[in-house]
Design a protein around this motif. Structure first.
Motif, mmCIF file in Angstrom:
data_model
loop_
_atom_site.group_PDB
_atom_site.id
_atom_site.type_symbol
_atom_site.label_atom_id
_atom_site.label_comp_id
_atom_site.label_asym_id
_atom_site.label_seq_id
_atom_site.Cartn_x
_atom_site.Cartn_y
_atom_site.Cartn_z
ATOM 1 N N ASP A 1 0.642 -1.298 0.006
ATOM 2 C CA ASP A 1 -0.019 -0.078 0.127
ATOM 3 C C ASP A 1 0.861 1.428 0.050
ATOM 4 N N ARG A 2 2.043 1.329 0.606
ATOM 5 C CA ARG A 2 2.710 2.407 0.856
ATOM 6 C C ARG A 2 3.715 2.732 -0.590
ATOM 7 N N LEU A 3 3.678 1.544 -1.295
ATOM 8 C CA LEU A 3 4.560 1.721 -2.628
ATOM 9 C C LEU A 3 3.655 2.202 -3.722
ATOM 10 N N PHE A 4 2.421 1.513 -3.411
ATOM 11 C CA PHE A 4 1.344 1.958 -4.596
ATOM 12 C C PHE A 4 0.315 2.697 -3.973
ATOM 13 N N PRO A 5 0.142 4.225 -3.848
ATOM 14 C CA PRO A 5 -0.627 4.621 -3.064
ATOM 15 C C PRO A 5 -2.214 4.515 -3.727
ATOM 16 N N HIS A 6 -3.185 4.267 -2.794
ATOM 17 C CA HIS A 6 -4.522 3.906 -3.080
ATOM 18 C C HIS A 6 -5.480 4.697 -2.160
ATOM 19 N N ASP A 7 -6.788 4.843 -2.268
ATOM 20 C CA ASP A 7 -7.627 5.220 -1.087
ATOM 21 C C ASP A 7 -6.959 6.491 -0.544
ATOM 22 N N ILE A 8 -6.625 6.307 0.936
ATOM 23 C CA ILE A 8 -6.508 7.390 1.844
ATOM 24 C C ILE A 8 -5.152 7.828 1.483
ATOM 25 N N GLU A 9 -4.193 7.017 0.701
ATOM 26 C CA GLU A 9 -2.738 7.412 0.562
ATOM 27 C C GLU A 9 -2.926 8.512 -0.715
ATOM 28 N N HIS A 10 -3.768 8.394 -1.567
ATOM 29 C CA HIS A 10 -4.009 9.569 -2.421
ATOM 30 C C HIS A 10 -4.277 11.068 -1.624
ATOM 31 N N ILE A 11 -4.952 10.637 -0.744
ATOM 32 C CA ILE A 11 -5.423 12.026 -0.099
ATOM 33 C C ILE A 11 -4.170 12.478 0.791
ATOM 34 N N LEU A 12 -3.365 11.594 1.278
ATOM 35 C CA LEU A 12 -2.074 11.938 2.136
ATOM 36 C C LEU A 12 -1.288 12.766 1.344
ATOM 37 N N THR A 13 -1.080 12.201 0.010
ATOM 38 C CA THR A 13 -0.015 12.764 -0.904
ATOM 39 C C THR A 13 -0.565 14.139 -1.285
ATOM 40 N N GLU A 14 -1.687 14.821 -1.281
ATOM 41 C CA GLU A 14 -2.033 15.941 -1.973
ATOM 42 C C GLU A 14 -3.178 16.305 -1.087
ATOM 43 N N LEU A 15 -3.008 16.951 0.045
ATOM 44 C CA LEU A 15 -4.323 17.479 0.748
ATOM 45 C C LEU A 15 -5.039 18.374 0.030
ATOM 46 N N PRO A 16 -6.408 18.081 -0.256
ATOM 47 C CA PRO A 16 -7.191 19.210 -1.015
ATOM 48 C C PRO A 16 -7.774 20.089 -0.028
ATOM 49 N N THR A 17 -7.948 20.048 1.302
ATOM 50 C CA THR A 17 -8.424 20.582 2.446
ATOM 51 C C THR A 17 -8.125 19.995 3.631
ATOM 52 N N ASP A 18 -8.888 20.458 4.913
ATOM 53 C CA ASP A 18 -8.347 19.909 6.233
ATOM 54 C C ASP A 18 -9.123 18.485 5.821
ATOM 55 N N VAL A 19 -8.376 17.468 6.464
ATOM 56 C CA VAL A 19 -8.963 16.060 6.221
ATOM 57 C C VAL A 19 -9.147 15.269 7.758
ATOM 58 N N LEU A 20 -10.515 15.076 8.050
ATOM 59 C CA LEU A 20 -10.544 13.835 9.231
ATOM 60 C C LEU A 20 -10.589 12.705 8.788
ATOM 61 N N ILE A 21 -9.865 11.818 9.378
ATOM 62 C CA ILE A 21 -9.755 10.430 9.150
ATOM 63 C C ILE A 21 -10.337 9.712 10.439
ATOM 64 N N LEU A 22 -11.228 9.070 10.238
ATOM 65 C CA LEU A 22 -12.125 8.416 11.363
ATOM 66 C C LEU A 22 -11.880 6.919 11.511
ATOM 67 N N GLN A 23 -11.320 6.524 12.718
ATOM 68 C CA GLN A 23 -11.176 5.021 13.162
ATOM 69 C C GLN A 23 -12.520 4.688 13.440
#
Length: 282
Positions: free
Chosen positions: A260-282
């Motif tokens: 997952d860390r080598l090939f970004p997907h889902d949340i990793e796309h968000i972490l690479t370029e933040l579009p705005t403030d992001v809330l990640i819920l557990q």
């Protein structure tokens, strides 16, 4: 859902130029959510540091802000994660970093490691401010996942507490679900019909989730359902950006593997370029 999903909030405190803005953001959220605030400083205890923090937070005394300062030396990632566990923190606030010469934000290495390893929810702030910037529009993922009902419900809770007037629930749909090769008018019509059926199915699923949310959270809100065909993570991030959302709310990934860390997907796309403030819920 707990009526108070964030009973405690934590923030790493570094004595940097952003200190006051970061503390004001964390303190405001603690007041809005009626949470206890933990200020985690990686370093030795000193009266000078304590006095500096007290001075900054003095203006929140009238709001009965409940806070505690945690001093601990060591590796920043390990210290913040261990403090979050020790203090049973529900929401950890982390700052993002602006790319040089670009008005785009990404997660620095320390914040990225914390985000991947934290067992609590994470709020990533791109532009902390001393003066409050209203949160008018919240975008939340509506993908088919066991965590999604909780995530959408929490997004409505946050919307109520922050007095946001608009919520958009984005249903990201993989293009592979429309397994039609378009090479003429007939196949184009067939693909269009399939997409409309999928949209209706997804909208029905999300409407059912909304029907279970307390009316107190949903009344008076401008609620929009938005189906998007594309790559998960990237599509919702792009939508949050073009719709000028103030907050993007996402499910935490179920697990993060080496691949997952080598090939970004889902949340990793968000972490690479933040579009705005992001809330990640557990």
């Amino acid at each position: 859902m707990s009526l108070k999903p964030f009973k405690s909030i934590g923030i790493g405190v570094a004595f940097s130029p952003n200190l006051k803005a970061n503390l004001f953001e964390a303190a405001r959220l603690s007041v809005f959510f009626e949470s206890k605030l933990f200020l985690i400083h990686v370093g030795e205890t000193s009266d000078e540091k304590l006095n500096a923090l007290r001075s900054i937070l003095q203006s929140f005394e009238k709001d009965n802000l409940d806070y505690e300062v945690v001093f601990k030396a060591g590796d920043p990632v390990d210290v913040i994660l261990s403090a979050a566990e020790d203090k049973k923190i529900d929401l950890l606030i982390l700052g993002a970093v602006q790319r040089e010469h670009f008005v785009k934000y990404y997660i620095g290495s320390i914040a990225r490691k914390i985000t991947r390893r934290a067992k609590c929810s994470i709020l990533l702030l791109i532009k902390p401010s001393v003066n409050r910037v209203p949160c008018a529009h919240i975008v939340v993922n509506g993908l088919k996942d066991p965590k999604t009902e909780q995530t959408i419900t929490t997004a409505f809770y946050v919307s109520k507490k922050l007095n946001s007037h608009k919520i958009t629930i984005v249903e990201e749909i993989n293009n592979e679900e429309v397994a039609v090769k378009v090479d003429d008018d007939k196949s184009l019509r067939r693909a269009t019909i399939m997409k409309e059926r999928i949209k209706l199915r997804e909208n029905s699923r999300v409407k059912d989730i909304i029907s279970h949310i307390p009316n107190d959270y949903t009344k008076g809100k401008n609620i929009k359902l938005q189906a998007i065909f594309g790559k998960k993570g990237y599509s919702i991030g792009h939508y949050a950006q073009i719709s000028r959302a103030d907050l993007l709310v996402m499910n935490a990934p179920s697990k993060m593997t080496f691949w997952d860390r080598l090939f970004p997907h889902d949340i990793e796309h968000i972490l690479t370029e933040l579009p705005t403030d992001v809330l990640i819920l557990q």
